[in-house]
Design an enzyme around this catalytic site. Structure first.
Site, short mmCIF file in Angstrom:
data_model
loop_
_atom_site.label_atom_id
_atom_site.label_comp_id
_atom_site.label_asym_id
_atom_site.label_seq_id
_atom_site.Cartn_x
_atom_site.Cartn_y
_atom_site.Cartn_z
N CYS A 2 0.84 -1.20 0.00
CA CYS A 2 0.00 0.00 0.00
C CYS A 2 0.87 1.25 0.00
CB CYS A 2 -0.95 0.07 1.19
SG CYS A 2 -2.10 -1.29 1.27
N ARG A 27 4.00 -0.29 -4.77
CA ARG A 27 3.72 -0.78 -3.43
C ARG A 27 2.40 -1.57 -3.36
NH1 ARG A 27 6.98 1.81 0.32
NH2 ARG A 27 5.65 1.06 1.98
N TRP A 75 -2.63 -2.83 -1.74
CA TRP A 75 -2.35 -4.27 -1.86
C TRP A 75 -3.30 -4.93 -0.87
CZ3 TRP A 75 -0.69 -8.47 1.07
CH2 TRP A 75 -0.24 -9.57 0.34
N ASN A 101 -2.34 1.81 5.71
CA ASN A 101 -1.41 0.75 5.29
C ASN A 101 -1.14 -0.10 6.52
OD1 ASN A 101 0.64 -0.82 4.25
ND2 ASN A 101 2.19 0.80 4.37
N GLY A 102 -1.28 -1.42 6.40
CA GLY A 102 -1.02 -2.31 7.54
C GLY A 102 -2.21 -3.20 7.81
N GLU A 484 17.92 -17.47 -6.92
CA GLU A 484 17.50 -16.11 -7.25
C GLU A 484 17.07 -16.03 -8.73
OE1 GLU A 484 16.58 -13.52 -5.91
OE2 GLU A 484 17.04 -11.82 -7.18
N LYS A 488 13.28 -14.87 -9.96
CA LYS A 488 12.97 -13.79 -10.92
C LYS A 488 11.95 -14.27 -11.94
CE LYS A 488 14.29 -11.48 -8.91
NZ LYS A 488 14.57 -10.67 -7.84
N GLU A 491 8.39 -14.78 -10.41
CA GLU A 491 7.63 -13.61 -9.97
C GLU A 491 7.20 -12.69 -11.10
OE1 GLU A 491 9.63 -11.03 -7.19
OE2 GLU A 491 11.55 -11.39 -8.17
N HIS A 507 19.35 -36.86 -5.59
CA HIS A 507 18.53 -37.24 -4.43
C HIS A 507 17.04 -36.96 -4.68
CE1 HIS A 507 22.18 -38.00 -2.22
NE2 HIS A 507 22.65 -36.89 -2.75
N LYS A 609 5.95 -4.26 -3.56
CA LYS A 609 7.40 -4.10 -3.39
C LYS A 609 7.84 -4.27 -1.95
CE LYS A 609 11.51 -2.83 -4.85
NZ LYS A 609 12.23 -3.95 -5.47
C1 F6R Z 1 12.02 -10.44 -5.09
C2 F6R Z 1 11.88 -9.45 -4.06
C3 F6R Z 1 11.49 -9.89 -2.70
C4 F6R Z 1 12.25 -9.08 -1.64
C5 F6R Z 1 11.74 -9.43 -0.24
C6 F6R Z 1 12.49 -8.67 0.83
O1 F6R Z 1 12.41 -9.87 -6.29
O2 F6R Z 1 12.03 -8.28 -4.29
O3 F6R Z 1 11.71 -11.25 -2.53
O4 F6R Z 1 13.60 -9.33 -1.76
O5 F6R Z 1 10.38 -9.12 -0.16
O6 F6R Z 1 12.34 -7.30 0.66
P1 F6R Z 1 13.29 -6.28 1.38
O7 F6R Z 1 14.67 -6.47 0.82
O8 F6R Z 1 12.73 -4.94 1.07
O9 F6R Z 1 13.25 -6.60 2.85
#
Ligand code: F6R
Length: 614
Positions: A2, A27, A75, A101-102, A484, A488, A491, A507, A609
């Site tokens: 949010c 966000r 969100w 937000n929250g 990682e 990517k 997501e 395994h 985000k």
């Molecule tokens: C993936 C991504 C998330 C963040 C995770 C932690 O691309 O961005 O997995 O890495 O939500 O976020 P931060 O680093 O802001 O604590």
């Protein structure tokens, strides 16, 4: 999660709010809305879906000019992403409008209480409870600050609330607990927002708020008090990046821009932290060196991409310092009753500095008297403020929801921390540290080189666009790089992808290999790494079972070439630093697949985000 905006001042509030929401849409983008005070009444519009829907609504049903209002991009948590559940929420009499937000944990009890008093709710949200409560309180006190103080005294959970009152011109009031909020300080105008990006076009002067504080802004004043009414301490700061950093600058996506910014971002993380003689200078660390010598265990705590950076850091830190190092998912950490003492060093990694689970891990660790160092990208965020020390990554704003430069700059900060600990504890000679530091200083140029080679990755994305599943393999630090890379793709391209430790294949996961299944493999450096030959064997194992191999190997690795259906070559670096380069083709691959599939790369479905709820 949010994005919230509040504005009061000489500009057109609608324009400021919409522009602020646009810069914070990363966000959350389940719905958007705003409420403006117009001639003693509240005018509001809200729409499910992206901000564009709200903008269309405002064209169809315009609101007269106003200089005071709140806005929100959502969100969804409580209640589906519908028009009705979108924020702002109004009190039943329409006097106050509020955005949130929250999560308000005790909303059900308060809602029942208000319904028993005859108040009818319009939505399914927890937020409306706060709006209705605020409406009831302001009817009693006729004072928005006092009413907000009465509301927060009743709420449990995490919240930022921002509200306007139809009867009080030139005032916006907010309250904050465990959820982000910053004040932007202008000339004849002031701003409230979840993120400075929202008001960077108007001012670079900001104020960081503490926990449990209420802030009241008018065009010419900012007044901050604690929830109990006492005067609050705040910290003004200057935002050290400008509007251009928060714009796409000719790229199709923020994510692609941020991938290409990595050489500069990494250089900025290194800047000012290395002496002329190649030793580390982390003066900003507020932890005493004597204290760092007493540390007998390190625990790295983070979520998602930051967690994978932590996995890489474990290999480096243990190797350089010989201090045992664990890595925990922040969402698991405190529930497993971890062994923490005053000689444990907890290192948290967070791009946003607001991730709720990571924040809770910090509080838990500090309660057990551990020292906490935060690695963070966001000045003024809660995580650095609640830690004993902070290493800022200085990557500039990361707006694409998928983290890219966040990851590589976190890695750099982890390497700097590891080498610094080795320096302070004397586990590495000065010249060894200087030579590793010299390697780090070459990383930006080597990243540029990887980016120049990106054509083959784009071609590969075109080839693999219709695949249903893709695997990523690696060993040692190549393993978190593989995880990682898979994240990517999941997501942003919504494509099933898994990362595995290549040694684990036999395994179980090898059963997934089928004719033509694409498998990316990160190969450790040839000749200098004991695992190189083992990974080459792993490639042969999957190839023998029909996999299509995409091999990431360093320049000149002649042993990898025969087994690569596609070879993505990387400049030579020490093994521990290889993820810094290996991740770039994987980021670009995911970005390109998602683009070709027609997805919104910067705002992937269901994600936000900054994850400010547990
Ligand atoms: C993936 C991504 C998330 C963040 C995770 C932690 O691309 O961005 O997995 O890495 O939500 O976020 P931060 O680093 O802001 O604590």
């Amino acid at each position: 999660m949010c994005g919230i905006v509040g504005y009061v001042g000489h500009r057109d509030a609608q324009e400021v709010i919409i522009d602020g929401l646009r810069r914070m849409e990363y966000r959350g983008y389940d719905s958007a809305g705003l409420a403006l005070v117009v001639d003693g009444t509240i005018e509001w519009r809200k729409k499910a879906g992206k901000l564009a829907n709200l903008e269309a609504e405002l064209v169809e049903h315009p609101i007269p000019a106003s200089h005071q209002g709140v806005g929100h991009t959502r969100w969804a948590t409580h209640g589906g992403p519908t028009d009705v559940n979108a924020h702002p929420h109004l009190s039943a009499d329409g006097r106050v409008a509020l955005v949130h937000n929250g999560i308000i944990e005790n909303f059900a009890a308060i809602r029942a209480e208000l319904e028993a008093e005859g108040i009818t709710f319009a939505s399914e949200t927890d937020t409306e409870t706060a709006a209705q409560l605020l409406g009831r309180e302001i009817a009693r006190s006729d004072d928005l600050v006092a009413a907000m103080r009465a509301v927060v005294a009743r709420l449990e959970g995490a919240f930022t609330l921002v509200a306007v009152d139809a009867h009080t011109p030139d005032l916006v009031v907010a309250a904050r607990r465990n959820s982000p909020l910053v004040v932007g300080v202008g000339e004849g105008e002031n701003f409230l927002a979840s993120d400075v990006a929202s008001f960077i076009a108007h001012t670079r002067e900001a104020i960081e708020l503490g926990q449990d504080q209420i802030v009241a802004i008018t065009p010419t004043s900012v007044t901050v008090t604690n929830f109990d009414g006492s005067e609050a301490e705040t910290r003004p700061f200057h935002i050290d990046w400008d509007l251009s950093a928060a714009e796409k600058g000719g790229y199709d996506w923020f994510m692609r821009k941020e991938i290409f910014e990595q050489p500069q971002a990494v250089a900025d993380t290194l800047l000012g932290r290395i002496d002329d003689d190649g030793q580390l200078n982390l003066d900003e660390m507020r932890i005493d060196q004597a204290e760092l010598r007493t540390i007998d265990k390190i625990i790295i705590v983070a979520c998602g991409t930051a967690y994978y950076a932590g996995m890489v850091a474990k290999y480096a830190i243990e190797h350089w310092t010989r201090v045992p190092c664990e890595v925990d998912l922040a969402s698991e950490f405190r529930y497993r009753d971890p062994i923490i003492t005053k000689s444990t060093l907890v290192v948290t990694i967070s791009q946003s500095g607001e991730t709720a689970d990571t924040l809770m891990a910090i509080r838990h660790s500090r309660e057990q008297h551990a020292k906490v160092i935060a690695i963070c990208n966001t000045n003024g965020a809660t995580i650095p403020r609640e830690s004993d020390a902070v290493i800022y990554t200085h990557a500039g704003p990361e707006i694409g929801v998928a983290s890219t430069k966040g990851f590589t700059t976190q890695l750099i900060a982890c390497y700097l921390l590891g080498l610094y600990l080795a320096q302070v504890r004397g586990t590495k000679f000065g010249d060894e540290i200087a030579s590793l530091v010299a390697e780090l200083e070459q990383i930006p140029a080597k990243m540029e080189e990887v980016l120049k080679r990106s054509d083959s990755v784009l071609e590969l994305a075109r080839d693999l666009i219709d695949e249903q599943s893709i695997l990523f393999l690696g060993r040692h630090v190549g393993y978190p790089a593989a995880l990682e890379g898979a994240l990517k793709l999941k997501e942003i391209a919504y494509l099933h992808a898994e990362g595995f430790a290549a040694g684990e294949l036999k395994h179980g996961p090898i059963a997934l290999i089928d004719e033509g299944l694409p498998v990316f493999i990160v190969v450790p450096p040839q000749g200098r790494d004991q695992l190189h030959d083992k990974v080459i064997s792993n490639i042969q194992e999957v190839r023998a079972r029909g996999a299509r191999t995409i091999v990431l190997a360093e320049d000149g690795d002649d042993e990898a070439v025969p087994y690569a259906d596609t070879l993505l070559s990387l400049p030579v670096v020490p093994t521990l630093f290889q993820p810094l380069l290996a991740i770039i083709p994987l980021q670009l691959f995911a970005c390109e697949v998602a683009t070709l599939k027609g997805y919104d790369v910067d705002q992937p479905r269901n994600l936000a985000k900054s994850v400010t709820v547990e």
